[in-house]
Design a protein around this motif. Structure first.
Motif, PDB file in Angstrom:
ATOM      1  N   VAL A 158       0.830  -1.205   0.000  1.00  0.00           N
ATOM      2  CA  VAL A 158       0.000   0.000   0.000  1.00  0.00           C
ATOM      3  C   VAL A 158       0.865   1.255   0.000  1.00  0.00           C
ATOM      4  CG1 VAL A 158      -1.717   1.313   1.303  1.00  0.00           C
ATOM      5  CG2 VAL A 158      -1.941  -1.167   1.089  1.00  0.00           C
ATOM      6  N   ARG A 159       1.909   1.258   0.776  1.00  0.00           N
ATOM      7  CA  ARG A 159       2.792   2.434   0.808  1.00  0.00           C
ATOM      8  C   ARG A 159       3.439   2.682  -0.547  1.00  0.00           C
ATOM      9  NH1 ARG A 159       5.370   0.288   6.413  1.00  0.00           N
ATOM     10  NH2 ARG A 159       3.719   1.060   7.828  1.00  0.00           N
ATOM     11  N   SER A 160       3.776   1.602  -1.246  1.00  0.00           N
ATOM     12  CA  SER A 160       4.406   1.771  -2.558  1.00  0.00           C
ATOM     13  C   SER A 160       3.421   2.269  -3.609  1.00  0.00           C
ATOM     14  CB  SER A 160       5.021   0.442  -3.011  1.00  0.00           C
ATOM     15  OG  SER A 160       4.013  -0.520  -3.292  1.00  0.00           O
ATOM     16  N   LEU A 161       2.127   2.080  -3.357  1.00  0.00           N
ATOM     17  CA  LEU A 161       1.096   2.486  -4.323  1.00  0.00           C
ATOM     18  C   LEU A 161       0.339   3.733  -3.877  1.00  0.00           C
ATOM     19  CD1 LEU A 161      -0.401  -1.056  -5.061  1.00  0.00           C
ATOM     20  CD2 LEU A 161       1.119   0.260  -6.559  1.00  0.00           C
ATOM     21  N   ALA A 162       0.812   4.369  -2.817  1.00  0.00           N
ATOM     22  CA  ALA A 162       0.086   5.515  -2.261  1.00  0.00           C
ATOM     23  C   ALA A 162      -0.080   6.639  -3.279  1.00  0.00           C
ATOM     24  CB  ALA A 162       0.803   6.022  -1.015  1.00  0.00           C
ATOM     25  N   LYS A 163       0.921   6.853  -4.099  1.00  0.00           N
ATOM     26  CA  LYS A 163       0.841   7.934  -5.086  1.00  0.00           C
ATOM     27  C   LYS A 163      -0.221   7.667  -6.142  1.00  0.00           C
ATOM     28  CE  LYS A 163       5.630   9.506  -4.601  1.00  0.00           C
ATOM     29  NZ  LYS A 163       6.934   9.736  -5.279  1.00  0.00           N
ATOM     30  N   LYS A 164      -0.626   6.412  -6.291  1.00  0.00           N
ATOM     31  CA  LYS A 164      -1.678   6.048  -7.241  1.00  0.00           C
ATOM     32  C   LYS A 164      -3.066   6.064  -6.604  1.00  0.00           C
ATOM     33  CE  LYS A 164       1.364   3.154 -10.073  1.00  0.00           C
ATOM     34  NZ  LYS A 164       1.571   1.795 -10.668  1.00  0.00           N
ATOM     35  N   GLY A 165      -3.121   6.494  -5.353  1.00  0.00           N
ATOM     36  CA  GLY A 165      -4.411   6.589  -4.683  1.00  0.00           C
ATOM     37  C   GLY A 165      -4.822   5.357  -3.911  1.00  0.00           C
ATOM     38  N   VAL A 166      -3.934   4.373  -3.783  1.00  0.00           N
ATOM     39  CA  VAL A 166      -4.261   3.160  -3.032  1.00  0.00           C
ATOM     40  C   VAL A 166      -4.123   3.453  -1.542  1.00  0.00           C
ATOM     41  CG1 VAL A 166      -3.579   0.781  -2.532  1.00  0.00           C
ATOM     42  CG2 VAL A 166      -3.562   1.625  -4.893  1.00  0.00           C
ATOM     43  N   ARG A 167      -5.160   3.116  -0.771  1.00  0.00           N
ATOM     44  CA  ARG A 167      -5.172   3.399   0.663  1.00  0.00           C
ATOM     45  C   ARG A 167      -5.415   2.156   1.516  1.00  0.00           C
ATOM     46  NH1 ARG A 167      -3.209   7.090  -1.242  1.00  0.00           N
ATOM     47  NH2 ARG A 167      -3.798   9.302  -1.193  1.00  0.00           N
ATOM     48  N   GLN A 168      -5.910   1.079   0.909  1.00  0.00           N
ATOM     49  CA  GLN A 168      -6.287  -0.108   1.672  1.00  0.00           C
ATOM     50  C   GLN A 168      -5.825  -1.380   0.981  1.00  0.00           C
ATOM     51  OE1 GLN A 168     -10.593   0.223   1.778  1.00  0.00           O
ATOM     52  NE2 GLN A 168     -10.546   0.822   3.937  1.00  0.00           N
ATOM     53  N   ALA A 169      -5.759  -2.443   1.768  1.00  0.00           N
ATOM     54  CA  ALA A 169      -5.522  -3.781   1.227  1.00  0.00           C
ATOM     55  C   ALA A 169      -5.988  -4.791   2.256  1.00  0.00           C
ATOM     56  CB  ALA A 169      -4.052  -3.994   0.894  1.00  0.00           C
ATOM     57  N   SER A 170      -6.417  -5.952   1.778  1.00  0.00           N
ATOM     58  CA  SER A 170      -6.875  -7.013   2.673  1.00  0.00           C
ATOM     59  C   SER A 170      -6.457  -8.358   2.105  1.00  0.00           C
ATOM     60  CB  SER A 170      -8.394  -6.972   2.836  1.00  0.00           C
ATOM     61  OG  SER A 170      -8.832  -7.958   3.758  1.00  0.00           O
ATOM     62  N   ALA A 171      -6.117  -9.277   3.009  1.00  0.00           N
ATOM     63  CA  ALA A 171      -5.749 -10.631   2.591  1.00  0.00           C
ATOM     64  C   ALA A 171      -6.272 -11.623   3.618  1.00  0.00           C
ATOM     65  CB  ALA A 171      -4.238 -10.770   2.456  1.00  0.00           C
ATOM     66  N   VAL A 172      -6.785 -12.749   3.130  1.00  0.00           N
ATOM     67  CA  VAL A 172      -7.267 -13.827   3.997  1.00  0.00           C
ATOM     68  C   VAL A 172      -6.675 -15.128   3.491  1.00  0.00           C
ATOM     69  CG1 VAL A 172      -9.261 -15.077   4.890  1.00  0.00           C
ATOM     70  CG2 VAL A 172      -9.423 -12.614   4.472  1.00  0.00           C
ATOM     71  N   VAL A 173      -6.182 -15.942   4.426  1.00  0.00           N
ATOM     72  CA  VAL A 173      -5.633 -17.260   4.090  1.00  0.00           C
ATOM     73  C   VAL A 173      -6.353 -18.295   4.949  1.00  0.00           C
ATOM     74  CG1 VAL A 173      -3.566 -18.688   3.942  1.00  0.00           C
ATOM     75  CG2 VAL A 173      -3.387 -16.209   3.591  1.00  0.00           C
ATOM     76  N   LEU A 174      -6.906 -19.325   4.309  1.00  0.00           N
ATOM     77  CA  LEU A 174      -7.635 -20.387   5.010  1.00  0.00           C
ATOM     78  C   LEU A 174      -6.989 -21.736   4.755  1.00  0.00           C
ATOM     79  CD1 LEU A 174     -11.362 -19.564   4.099  1.00  0.00           C
ATOM     80  CD2 LEU A 174     -10.083 -18.772   6.090  1.00  0.00           C
ATOM     81  N   ASP A 175      -7.236 -22.651   5.680  1.00  0.00           N
ATOM     82  CA  ASP A 175      -6.973 -24.063   5.433  1.00  0.00           C
ATOM     83  C   ASP A 175      -8.217 -24.597   4.721  1.00  0.00           C
ATOM     84  OD1 ASP A 175      -6.848 -26.848   5.511  1.00  0.00           O
ATOM     85  OD2 ASP A 175      -5.928 -26.910   7.490  1.00  0.00           O
ATOM     86  N   PRO A 176      -8.104 -24.981   3.438  1.00  0.00           N
ATOM     87  CA  PRO A 176      -9.315 -25.370   2.699  1.00  0.00           C
ATOM     88  C   PRO A 176      -9.958 -26.651   3.207  1.00  0.00           C
ATOM     89  CG  PRO A 176      -7.343 -25.808   1.406  1.00  0.00           C
ATOM     90  CD  PRO A 176      -6.894 -25.045   2.611  1.00  0.00           C
TER      91      PRO A 176
END
Length: 624
Positions: free
Chosen positions: A276-294
């Motif tokens: 997100v910090r690397s994309l801040a200049k492009k207007g990116v402010r958030q990110a989310s990730a989820v990892v499950l045991d299928p």
């Protein structure tokens, strides 16, 4: 003469003796009656109403001062403590209403405390809880402020005579060991909310107790809360303390053991923050990730950026602190953030088409460009053309192929096309899309449902441009495909252990989570296998995610997504690894991030490398 006088005297003596006797008998009778009444009354009190009067006497004299129980700890999957308790010092106030007590100038005390504690006098007065409308009995100390500094504590001790009824006592307070780590999952505690006071009071809470209001702290409040102890004190009719009788120690709440490993979760959080910090200049402010045991639904990681430090909620939060440290960070977007998913829903669309019989694994539909009426055109952007199969459509992310499935569904079903909106919804919900997943966190959202039932929107739904879904729904969806068609309930707590403070004592497991199947896909296993193969092809030569996963020591199945929102494209990717024996299912959502393969894709690779320890191997190679 002398004989006559003696004779008269003898005649009078018996009469006087008789009168005296009668008087004595009357006196004895009265005394007897009085004693009889007293004895009868005493017998009534002792034998008939003795228990009642004893209870009244006990209630009037024996009172309990609560001793707050420490909450249970929260541990990671390996037993490392993530949330603990620390001792803080709390300023309390007790009204002194007895005849022999020092006189209290309530207003003066409130103003004095306000200056020392950096509070408003009105706020202090409210906490002091005095007057006819008070919430608590006068013998119970009221909390004014917790977590005071040693300097404030020393000042209050020095000025004790000026502040009658004010005391400083030690109490347990929540300690989030790693600050902003896993903050959206762990949650925090606050004093009983004003609008829920009656509910908590009915459960036996005190008005100034702290309760879980967010995250796991709220979800497992009944488990984490301990059993308060108490000190029995004797009070007189004026509620003055006149002695102590007994102390019952509090019992700490039970511990939660999570499915999340701290090291892996920390790496996922760091990856999102860096992205997100690397994309801040492009207007990116958030990110989310989820990892499950299928296989089980166990959450291996749930991370959002930005996050916050739950320790802030232990004290008063100023508007300045809220604006700087919390605003825009508090929402757990993994479970209640709604995002246009784009092409990641295409595997579900393909399975819907196969189950409905409008396509087969061998069917070929056109790709490239198609006009859907109303002046609207759907294009594959040069990724696909000609007549292609479902597996190739997934590999090259063909929108036109999905529209073809939608059009065949319309032709297949009698009646107006509007009737197909709930039919499509029902299929997507089989995977967990558009409904709550059942994760053990409060305030989970179902996402955002599209409203306008136009023909074009029905076709747009087939490639993810109609409804909005949450990251946890997308993770459950891809896990369902990964395990062969079983929708597993996601969960964060795998064990509850009995709380203990004894060093070296092994905590007793009093509850263990059993994985739960919410539903099974009704599709032919051969169709699910075909979709799995198409997702493997996404990460193979010719696929939209090939460059992302190239060079990994095992195959990955994935689906990229670039969702158009009108305010910047959402970047998404989901998948599972390894392909032949999946250990993790994952989703990455970066709102306004751009192309899924270019932005979310590299993030997902770093997550895979972190989980399987491949990042360590790369680091060791660089060191050599």
């Amino acid at each position: 003469m002398r004989e006559t006088a003696e004779q008269e005297k003898k005649l009078l003596e018996p009469k006087e003796d008789k009168q005296l006797a009668r008087r004595l008998m009357l006196l004895f009778f009265i005394v007897f009656v009085v004693f009889a009444v007293l004895v009868l009354r005493l017998a009534h009190v002792q034998l008939v109403a003795g228990e009642t009067y004893a209870m009244l006497s006990e209630n009037n004299q024996l009172k309990r001062l609560p001793i707050t129980a420490p909450r249970g700890r929260i541990l990671d999957a390996s037993g490392e403590v993530l949330v603990d308790n620390q001792t803080v010092f709390t300023v309390t106030f007790q009204p002194l209403e007895g005849r022999n007590q020092p006189k209290q100038d309530i207003q003066a005390i409130a103003e004095h405390l306000a200056k020392v504690l950096e509070m408003e006098p009105k706020e202090v007065l409210e906490a002091m809880d005095v007057g006819p409308q008070r919430r608590m009995s006068s013998y119970i100390p009221r909390r004014i402020k917790s977590g005071i500094s040693p300097e404030v504590m020393a000042y209050l001790e020095e000025h004790r005579n000026e502040l009658p009824g004010v005391d400083v006592v030690p109490e347990p307070m929540r300690k989030y060991v790693y600050g902003n780590f896993l903050s959206h999952v762990l949650g925090y505690t606050r004093p009983v909310p004003a609008d829920e006071k009656d509910k908590y009071l009915a459960k036996g809470y005190r008005a100034d107790d702290r309760v879980g209001v967010f995250g796991l702290e709220a979800q497992y409040e009944d488990v984490l809360k301990g059993i308060d102890g108490y000190m029995e004190v004797l009070v007189n009719s004026r509620y003055e303390q006149v002695g102590k009788k007994n102390v019952v120690a509090p019992v700490r709440g039970h511990d939660l053991v999570l499915t999340i490993d701290r090291d892996f979760q920390a790496k996922v959080e760091a990856i999102l923050a860096e992205t997100v910090r690397s994309l801040a200049k492009k207007g990116v402010r958030q990110a989310s990730a989820v990892v499950l045991d299928p296989k089980t639904g166990a959450v291996k990681a749930m991370a959002n950026y930005p996050n916050f430090d739950p320790n802030i909620f232990n004290g008063k939060i100023s508007p300045e602190v809220y604006a700087k440290e919390i605003q825009g960070r508090e929402q757990n977007i993994a479970i209640n953030g709604s995002y246009t998913p784009g092409s990641v829903v295409k595997p579900a669309t393909v399975l819907m088409g196969m189950h409905e019989g409008v396509i087969t694994p061998k069917s070929r539909l056109p790709a490239g460009v198609i006009h859907i009426g109303g002046g609207r055109t759907v294009s594959d952007g040069g990724r696909a053309s000609g007549m292609i199969t479902a597996k190739v459509a997934l590999q090259r992310s063909s929108n036109v192929f999905m529209v073809g499935i939608g059009e065949r569904m319309v032709k297949r079903h009698p009646g107006p096309y509007q009737d197909l909106f709930p039919v499509f919804d029902r299929y997507y919900q089989m995977f967990g899309l558009g409904q709550k997943t059942g994760i053990d966190l409060p305030k989970e959202s179902i996402g955002l449902r599209g409203r306008d039932k136009y023909y074009g929107n029905l076709l747009y739904m087939t490639f993810g441009q109609y409804h909005n879904y949450t990251p946890i729904q997308l993770a459950q969806y891809v896990a369902t495909i990964a395990n062969g068609g079983y929708r597993m309930q996601p969960y964060l707590v795998q064990e509850i252990r009995r709380g203990t403070d004894r060093p070296g004592e092994e905590a007793e497991v009093i509850w263990r989570k059993t994985p739960k199947v919410l539903n099974r896909l009704p599709m032919n296993p051969a169709y699910i296998k075909d979709v799995q193969e198409g997702m493997r092809m996404v990460a193979s030569p010719g696929g939209t995610g090939y460059r992302v996963y190239q060079g990994l020591p095992f195959q990955v199945a994935a689906k990229t997504g670039t969702a158009q929102t009108g305010a910047g494209d959402n970047s998404l990717i989901l998948g599972y690894a390894p392909y032949h024996n999946p250990e993790i299912a994952f989703v990455v959502v970066i709102p306004k991030g751009g192309a899924g393969s270019a932005v979310s894709g590299p993030v997902s690779r770093k997550i895979i490398e972190a989980y399987f320890g491949l990042d360590k191997k790369e680091t060791q190679g660089e060191d050599r």
